[in-house]
Scaffold this motif. Structure first.
Motif, mmCIF file in Angstrom:
data_model
loop_
_atom_site.group_PDB
_atom_site.id
_atom_site.type_symbol
_atom_site.label_atom_id
_atom_site.label_comp_id
_atom_site.label_asym_id
_atom_site.label_seq_id
_atom_site.Cartn_x
_atom_site.Cartn_y
_atom_site.Cartn_z
ATOM 1 N N GLN A 198 -12.911 16.398 1.220
ATOM 2 C CA GLN A 198 -13.909 16.076 2.239
ATOM 3 C C GLN A 198 -13.669 14.718 2.901
ATOM 4 N N ARG A 199 -12.524 14.098 2.637
ATOM 5 C CA ARG A 199 -12.269 12.760 3.178
ATOM 6 C C ARG A 199 -12.297 12.728 4.700
ATOM 7 N N SER A 200 -11.900 13.824 5.340
ATOM 8 C CA SER A 200 -11.900 13.838 6.804
ATOM 9 C C SER A 200 -13.308 13.724 7.367
ATOM 10 N N THR A 201 -14.320 14.079 6.565
ATOM 11 C CA THR A 201 -15.719 13.980 7.030
ATOM 12 C C THR A 201 -16.372 12.682 6.580
ATOM 13 N N LEU A 202 -15.704 11.941 5.700
ATOM 14 C CA LEU A 202 -16.277 10.699 5.174
ATOM 15 C C LEU A 202 -15.706 9.497 5.918
ATOM 16 N N THR A 203 -15.601 9.598 7.226
ATOM 17 C CA THR A 203 -14.973 8.536 8.006
ATOM 18 C C THR A 203 -15.952 7.407 8.297
ATOM 19 N N SER A 204 -15.479 6.205 8.151
ATOM 20 C CA SER A 204 -16.210 4.979 8.494
ATOM 21 C C SER A 204 -15.165 3.881 8.581
ATOM 22 N N PRO A 205 -15.512 2.709 9.116
ATOM 23 C CA PRO A 205 -14.523 1.619 9.141
ATOM 24 C C PRO A 205 -13.966 1.295 7.754
ATOM 25 N N ARG A 206 -14.746 1.579 6.712
ATOM 26 C CA ARG A 206 -14.292 1.242 5.352
ATOM 27 C C ARG A 206 -13.250 2.219 4.818
ATOM 28 N N THR A 207 -13.070 3.351 5.460
ATOM 29 C CA THR A 207 -12.057 4.313 5.005
ATOM 30 C C THR A 207 -10.772 4.218 5.829
ATOM 31 N N GLN A 208 -10.721 3.280 6.768
ATOM 32 C CA GLN A 208 -9.539 3.125 7.619
ATOM 33 C C GLN A 208 -8.664 1.987 7.108
ATOM 34 N N GLU A 209 -7.360 2.238 7.068
ATOM 35 C CA GLU A 209 -6.423 1.176 6.689
ATOM 36 C C GLU A 209 -6.475 0.054 7.723
#
Length: 590
Positions: free
Chosen positions: A278-289
């Protein structure tokens, strides 16, 4: 310089008229005159102004000061009371700076040092001597170091030195790993700490460094700063932390555990780890490199073989200079391996070492130019396809030394764990993998009987492989990459020969279409995308291993040759990794 002007056009032998004009110029007149005036100043002769700063008096000539400084020009040419005074007190100026700037007004020369720059810059700003101010800023830019960049940034901000502030802030971001360990960092006010750690351009080897820096800053003045933990923690990319660190350090930290406002951030990170599908749906600035400034793509060619040799050697290509250079060799010889880039690291999975098919895997860290062994796959795999999506590395199909594989497994670098995934409908050796819209495409390959043109697709959220329209040609050991929203499959072997032809899949039309063929026939090669171009490298043309590389321009539908690799590499593995100043890192490691 002298020029005589007479009557032009006079015949030879005719007596000439005396010249009517004589022009004379002395090129160094201005400097000679200023030198003479400076001697007069030093001897206090003909001086008409005394400047006072603290206990120091400096005598000078108004006309020279007015010519060198806009501040003095206004003072001596307006209705200000100083216009007629013979003695002017300058309360805001440092005495040393005043002496140096007055001397500069006569000589045009000044020596800026670590000891005087902090008084010279504000003094030159006040006196509106822009050339000295700019020279001070340039000097400070050259002095930037992790131990002083925050102080220089604060100094630049206080004196409205825009470029110096920008450069020192950029330096602090680039060197945060060293900066966060300094006393200057621990003394920063909250807003400046927040500005640094919230930046997407912050350069850190791992996000753990940011969390550690935040906790150290808070504990430096715990009573005053403890309440700021939630505001700072929201800028730490907790989902990207290693799971062991997340549980052993973050969850165990009393400043986090005992603050209810931090719980939702910790929960978000744990959910990201526990639900990888489900990572593709858990997007936020904190999940971006984070993407530090100065990061550039490099193409890495790993292993492969030529004649009877199998390589552990690795080389990388800089597309901006069209140059290949060697980097650290892998820990093991590998051909037919899967190579992928994720975050700051390059990963190599499986392959063949000349005797056995491999399950081992290793990771390359470009900042230290070193390979590190990581958890092995659950299955031996050579001739595999590999792809990256949502922070996971998928290894697809391949050959285990006995049979062609349809099985799939994935690696999570955050946990170091391999997990089995749904198997493909078809066994595929020398298949290729590409990622389009978070779906994993398996293309072509060899099923131990037939060379395949079939394609299938896995949506990790659904967990089922679905058929996709087949390619126009059967292709095993081809190259595949994504460019401009289209999926390209290039070269390969159709069971009768190595191919130079290529085609692409248009997902909007759900069809394959041909593109221009490569210059060389290639199989067991690699194709990657860099800056809007495709690069095809190495492989085998049916008779020999290749070191040639060609680049495809989709706008022109044309392939052109670029600089060849240093070594011939069939069954090569390759990927594009974004690196920061790679050449400098390589130089430090040698």
């Amino acid at each position: 310089m002298s020029v005589e002007v007479g009557t032009p056009g006079t015949p030879a032998g005719t007596p000439t008229q005396p010249p009517t004009h004589h022009f004379h110029a002395t090129p160094d007149h201005a400097s000679v005159a200023l030198q003479a005036m400076n001697k007069l100043r030093i001897n206090t002769q003909l001086c008409d102004i005394e400047l006072v700063a603290g206990a120091v008096s400096v005598f000078a000539h108004r006309v020279v000061l007015a010519a060198a400084s806009a501040y003095f020009h206004v003072m001596f040419n307006s209705d200000l009371v100083e216009k007629t005074q013979e003695r002017v007190a300058l309360q805001e100026l440092d005495a040393t700076a005043l002496e140096l700037l007055v001397e500069y007004s006569y000589t045009g020369e000044i020596v800026i040092t670590e000891d005087n720059v902090q008084v010279l810059l504000p003094a030159s700003s006040l006196l509106q001597m822009s050339s000295v101010r700019e020279a001070c800023c340039k000097f400070l830019m050259k002095q930037l170091h992790p131990s002083n960049c925050l102080g220089i940034r604060s100094f630049a901000d206080a004196h409205s030195c825009g470029e110096l502030h920008t450069r020192s802030h950029r330096f602090a971001l680039q060197n945060f790993s060293e900066v966060c360990g300094t006393e200057e960092f621990l003394l920063l006010p909250f807003k400046q700490v927040e500005e640094l750690i919230s930046s997407a351009q912050l350069n850190v080897p791992c996000e753990e460094k940011v969390f550690t820096a935040v906790i150290a800053w808070v504990k430096h003045d715990l009573p005053e700063r403890q309440k700021l933990v939630p505001q700072l923690l929201k800028h730490v990319r907790l989902p990207l932390l290693n799971r062991d660190f997340l549980t052993s350090n973050v969850d165990a930290e009393p400043l986090v555990r005992e603050n209810s406002a931090c719980h939702h951030l910790l929960l978000e990170a744990l959910k990201y780890h526990l639900l990888p599908e489900q990572r593709s749906t858990l997007t936020s600035p904190r999940t971006q490199e984070r993407q530090p400034e100065g990061v550039k793509p490099y193409l890495f060619a790993c292993g492969g073989g030529s004649l009877f040799a199998i390589h552990s050697e690795v080389e990388c290509y800089n597309p901006r200079t069209d140059r290949w250079m060697p980097v650290a060799s892998m820990n093991y010889r590998r051909s037919r391996a899967g190579v992928a880039a994720l975050g700051r690291y390059l990963y190599v999975m499986g392959g063949y070492d000349g005797a056995c098919d491999l399950s081992s895997a290793e990771m390359y860290n470009p900042s230290i130019n070193k390979w590190i062994n990581i958890t092995a796959m659950g299955t031996k795999r050579s001739c595999l396809g590999i792809g990256v999506t949502n922070g996971l590395i998928y290894c697809v199909g391949g050959y285990d030394g006995a049979s062609c594989l349809s099985s799939v497994e994935r690696y999570d670098p955050l946990t170091g764990i391999w997990t089995s995934c749904p198997a493909m409908a078809t066994r595929r050796r020398y298949c290729r993998v590409a990622i389009l819209d978070n779906n994993i495409y398996g293309l072509g390959g060899f099923d131990s009987t037939n060379y395949q043109c079939t394609v299938e697709r896995l949506d990790p959220r659904v967990g089922k492989w679905m058929s996709v329209p087949p390619m126009m040609s059967r292709r095993s050991s081809s190259g595949a990459a994504l460019l401009g929203g289209m999926l390209y499959c290039v070269g390969g072997n159709d069971g009768t020969m190595c191919m130079s032809s290529a085609e692409r899949f248009n997902p909007r039309r759900n069809t394959w279409e041909p593109i221009t063929a490569m210059h060389s026939r290639r199989s067991t090669h690699e194709v990657v995308e860099i800056d809007g171009f495709l690069y095809a490298l190495g492989g085998n043309d049916g008779s020999s291993s290749l070191n040639s590389v060609e680049r495809y321009d989709a706008k022109l539908n044309k392939w052109v040759l670029v600089t060849s690799m240093l070594a011939r590499r069939s069954s090569v593995g390759a990927a594009v990794l974004d690196c920061l100043q790679l050449e400098r890192g390589l130089a430090k490691s040698t």
